[in-house]
Motif scaffolding. Structure first.
Motif, PDB file in Angstrom:
ATOM      1  N   LYS A   1     -12.477  -3.665   6.120  1.00 36.88           N
ATOM      2  CA  LYS A   1     -11.648  -4.819   5.796  1.00 36.88           C
ATOM      3  C   LYS A   1     -10.380  -4.356   5.093  1.00 36.88           C
ATOM      4  N   ILE A   2      -9.357  -5.182   5.142  1.00 41.04           N
ATOM      5  CA  ILE A   2      -8.107  -4.860   4.468  1.00 41.04           C
ATOM      6  C   ILE A   2      -7.680  -6.045   3.619  1.00 41.04           C
ATOM      7  N   ILE A   3      -7.112  -5.746   2.462  1.00 46.54           N
ATOM      8  CA  ILE A   3      -6.645  -6.800   1.569  1.00 46.54           C
ATOM      9  C   ILE A   3      -5.346  -7.379   2.119  1.00 46.54           C
ATOM     10  N   ASP A   4      -5.190  -8.687   2.037  1.00 45.30           N
ATOM     11  CA  ASP A   4      -4.027  -9.321   2.648  1.00 45.30           C
ATOM     12  C   ASP A   4      -2.705  -8.846   2.057  1.00 45.30           C
ATOM     13  N   CYS A   5      -2.694  -8.508   0.766  1.00 46.77           N
ATOM     14  CA  CYS A   5      -1.444  -8.086   0.145  1.00 46.77           C
ATOM     15  C   CYS A   5      -1.051  -6.665   0.529  1.00 46.77           C
ATOM     16  N   ALA A   6      -1.898  -5.975   1.316  1.00 43.87           N
ATOM     17  CA  ALA A   6      -1.552  -4.645   1.826  1.00 43.87           C
ATOM     18  C   ALA A   6      -1.096  -4.712   3.281  1.00 43.87           C
ATOM     19  N   LEU A   7      -0.928  -5.914   3.801  1.00 44.79           N
ATOM     20  CA  LEU A   7      -0.498  -6.098   5.193  1.00 44.79           C
ATOM     21  C   LEU A   7       0.967  -6.509   5.253  1.00 44.79           C
ATOM     22  N   ASP A   8       1.632  -6.073   6.296  1.00 45.50           N
ATOM     23  CA  ASP A   8       3.018  -6.465   6.524  1.00 45.50           C
ATOM     24  C   ASP A   8       3.046  -7.487   7.662  1.00 45.50           C
TER      25      ASP A   8
ATOM     26  N   PHE B   1      -8.526   0.468  13.334  1.00 42.67           N
ATOM     27  CA  PHE B   1      -9.886   0.493  12.808  1.00 42.67           C
ATOM     28  C   PHE B   1     -10.942  -0.183  13.683  1.00 42.67           C
ATOM     29  N   SER B   2     -10.561  -1.032  14.608  1.00 45.17           N
ATOM     30  CA  SER B   2     -11.572  -1.662  15.471  1.00 45.17           C
ATOM     31  C   SER B   2     -12.408  -0.643  16.253  1.00 45.17           C
ATOM     32  N   PRO B   3     -11.828   0.478  16.716  1.00 41.18           N
ATOM     33  CA  PRO B   3     -12.649   1.452  17.457  1.00 41.18           C
ATOM     34  C   PRO B   3     -13.674   2.176  16.598  1.00 41.18           C
TER      35      PRO B   3
ATOM     36  N   GLY C   1       1.362  -6.094  10.863  1.00 37.52           N
ATOM     37  CA  GLY C   1       0.463  -5.274  10.064  1.00 37.52           C
ATOM     38  C   GLY C   1      -0.990  -5.516  10.422  1.00 37.52           C
ATOM     39  N   GLU C   2      -1.332  -6.776  10.658  1.00 37.55           N
ATOM     40  CA  GLU C   2      -2.714  -7.081  11.050  1.00 37.55           C
ATOM     41  C   GLU C   2      -3.049  -6.479  12.406  1.00 37.55           C
ATOM     42  N   LYS C   3      -2.111  -6.560  13.332  1.00 29.36           N
ATOM     43  CA  LYS C   3      -2.343  -5.970  14.656  1.00 29.36           C
ATOM     44  C   LYS C   3      -2.530  -4.464  14.558  1.00 29.36           C
ATOM     45  N   LYS C   4      -1.734  -3.835  13.711  1.00 29.06           N
ATOM     46  CA  LYS C   4      -1.860  -2.388  13.526  1.00 29.06           C
ATOM     47  C   LYS C   4      -3.207  -2.040  12.908  1.00 29.06           C
ATOM     48  N   PHE C   5      -3.617  -2.834  11.916  1.00 29.68           N
ATOM     49  CA  PHE C   5      -4.922  -2.615  11.288  1.00 29.68           C
ATOM     50  C   PHE C   5      -6.042  -2.701  12.321  1.00 29.68           C
TER      51      PHE C   5
ATOM     52  N   ILE D   1      -9.845  -1.181   2.961  1.00 32.96           N
ATOM     53  CA  ILE D   1      -8.637  -0.447   3.308  1.00 32.96           C
ATOM     54  C   ILE D   1      -7.456  -1.045   2.530  1.00 32.96           C
ATOM     55  N   GLN D   2      -6.547  -0.178   2.084  1.00 30.24           N
ATOM     56  CA  GLN D   2      -5.436  -0.632   1.244  1.00 30.24           C
ATOM     57  C   GLN D   2      -4.074  -0.468   1.914  1.00 30.24           C
ATOM     58  N   GLY D   3      -4.059  -0.274   3.221  1.00 28.79           N
ATOM     59  CA  GLY D   3      -2.794  -0.145   3.942  1.00 28.79           C
ATOM     60  C   GLY D   3      -3.035   0.448   5.312  1.00 28.79           C
ATOM     61  N   THR D   4      -2.017   0.407   6.138  1.00 27.92           N
ATOM     62  CA  THR D   4      -2.141   0.958   7.492  1.00 27.92           C
ATOM     63  C   THR D   4      -1.361   2.254   7.650  1.00 27.92           C
ATOM     64  N   ASP D   5      -0.867   2.796   6.535  1.00 34.96           N
ATOM     65  CA  ASP D   5      -0.246   4.122   6.535  1.00 34.96           C
ATOM     66  C   ASP D   5      -0.180   4.609   5.097  1.00 34.96           C
ATOM     67  N   ALA D   6       0.199   5.852   4.926  1.00 31.43           N
ATOM     68  CA  ALA D   6       0.230   6.459   3.594  1.00 31.43           C
ATOM     69  C   ALA D   6       1.221   5.753   2.683  1.00 31.43           C
TER      70      ALA D   6
END
Length: 326
Positions: free
Chosen positions: A176-183, A195-197, A187-191, A136-141
């Motif tokens: 999984k998400i790349i760390d540089c795409a997290l805020d 996606f956990s469900p 951002g991690e909590k949102k990810f 995954i490359q982000g948590t929104d568009a």
């Protein structure tokens, strides 16, 4: 689905055959992620001698048939590489062929997930895919636009991943998400919340300086951590000792580096078994045991510093392995 813990590699090699075979189906990608090869200009790609290619199905079949010649079954057959595997029009057929041949304990696809549709999901599930690993490359568009330089329908992406998850049978889904795409932590909590469900496993992946032409210091949130979460250098790269990589044109190389240290042959000219046992490969491994700094491409590669996994550090075994390879 739970897979076995990685073995202590230094106690296992030399191996009679590879643990993993990496198939690179396509050197094309629909993203231009800012930490990736595809963010480079066409001129820079040409200087790296990177050529856009698509694997012919007959070349793939030859590689799988060759893999059956090894004494032990592959632990993993991984569709990944310098491109997006789902771009290949016969990716589901590739999985099905390997499963029908019982070529590996695990068939796995590493994908950005954007091309996954319900129809393709049904085909991959029917083919018997054992693991789907989605980057995954982000948590929104907006974050996707920033990281990848493309516009995605984020809600549709999540919906399609959810379709796969809720219709799968034996496939393990890792998102999984790349760390540089997290805020940050939010951002991690949102990810995790999104996606956990729809995943068996969610994880943070740490961007490493894998492409030497990219200035990674410009990437926001780049942690500089490795897969284990800390920096641990090695003088030896373990990859050539346990894996084979097959390029779209059938060329076989020792690792996943974007700068190839060497090719060991082609599946169109020789069997994977002969390539694995070749003097060319043996001499390259002996060079590795003298340290990556003695190999021009390997000496500049980030994998020995950032990319090795637990069990793959061979430094304590150097003298023992040198004796074995004489």
């Amino acid at each position: 689905m739970i897979y076995n813990k990685r073995l202590e590699l230094g106690e296992q090699i030399p191996l009679s055959g590879p643990f993993s075979l990496h198939i690179f189906p396509a050197f094309y990608c629909n993203f231009r992620c800012n930490y990736c090869l595809y963010s480079l200009s066409e001129e820079a790609l040409a200087e790296k001698q990177f050529h856009r290619q698509m694997m012919d199905f007959s070349v793939y079949q030859k590689a799988i048939d060759d893999a059956l010649q090894f004494v032990h079954k592959l632990k993993a057959l991984i569709f990944a590489g310098h491109g997006e595997p789902l771009i290949h029009p016969r990716i589901a057929d590739m999985v099905a062929y390997a499963e029908q041949k019982n070529a590996a304990e695990r068939t796995e696809i590493v994908t950005n997930g954007s091309l996954l549709t319900p129809e393709l999901s049904d085909a991959l599930i029917a083919a018997g895919l054992k693991r789907l690993r989605v980057s995954i490359q982000g948590t929104d568009a907006g974050q996707y636009e920033k990281t990848c330089g493309v516009t995605v329908d984020f809600e549709k992406l999540v919906e399609n991943l959810g379709y796969f998850y809720h219709h799968k049978r034996d496939t393990e889904v890792c998102i999984k998400i790349i760390d540089c795409a997290l805020d940050g932590e939010d951002g991690e909590k949102k990810f995790r919340r999104i996606f956990s469900p729809i995943a068996d496993i969610t994880a943070i992946e740490y961007a490493i300086p894998f492409v030497k032409e990219i200035d990674y210091s410009n990437l926001n949130s780049l942690s500089g951590r490795c897969k284990q979460g800390n920096l641990r250098h090695s003088t030896i790269c373990a990859m050539p000792f346990y894996m084979l990589v097959v390029y779209p044109d059938g060329q076989v190389c020792p690792c996943c580096s974007t700068d190839v240290p060497c090719f060991w042959g082609s599946v169109q000219d020789a069997s994977l078994l002969d390539i694995w046992n070749s003097g060319t490969r043996k001499e390259f491994l002996k060079q590795q045991l003298d340290g990556v700094q003695g190999i021009p491409v390997c000496g500049q590669c980030s994998v020995p510093a950032f990319g090795l996994q637990d069990g793959d550090y061979l430094d304590p075994y150097v003298q023992q392995l040198k004796s074995k390879f004489q």
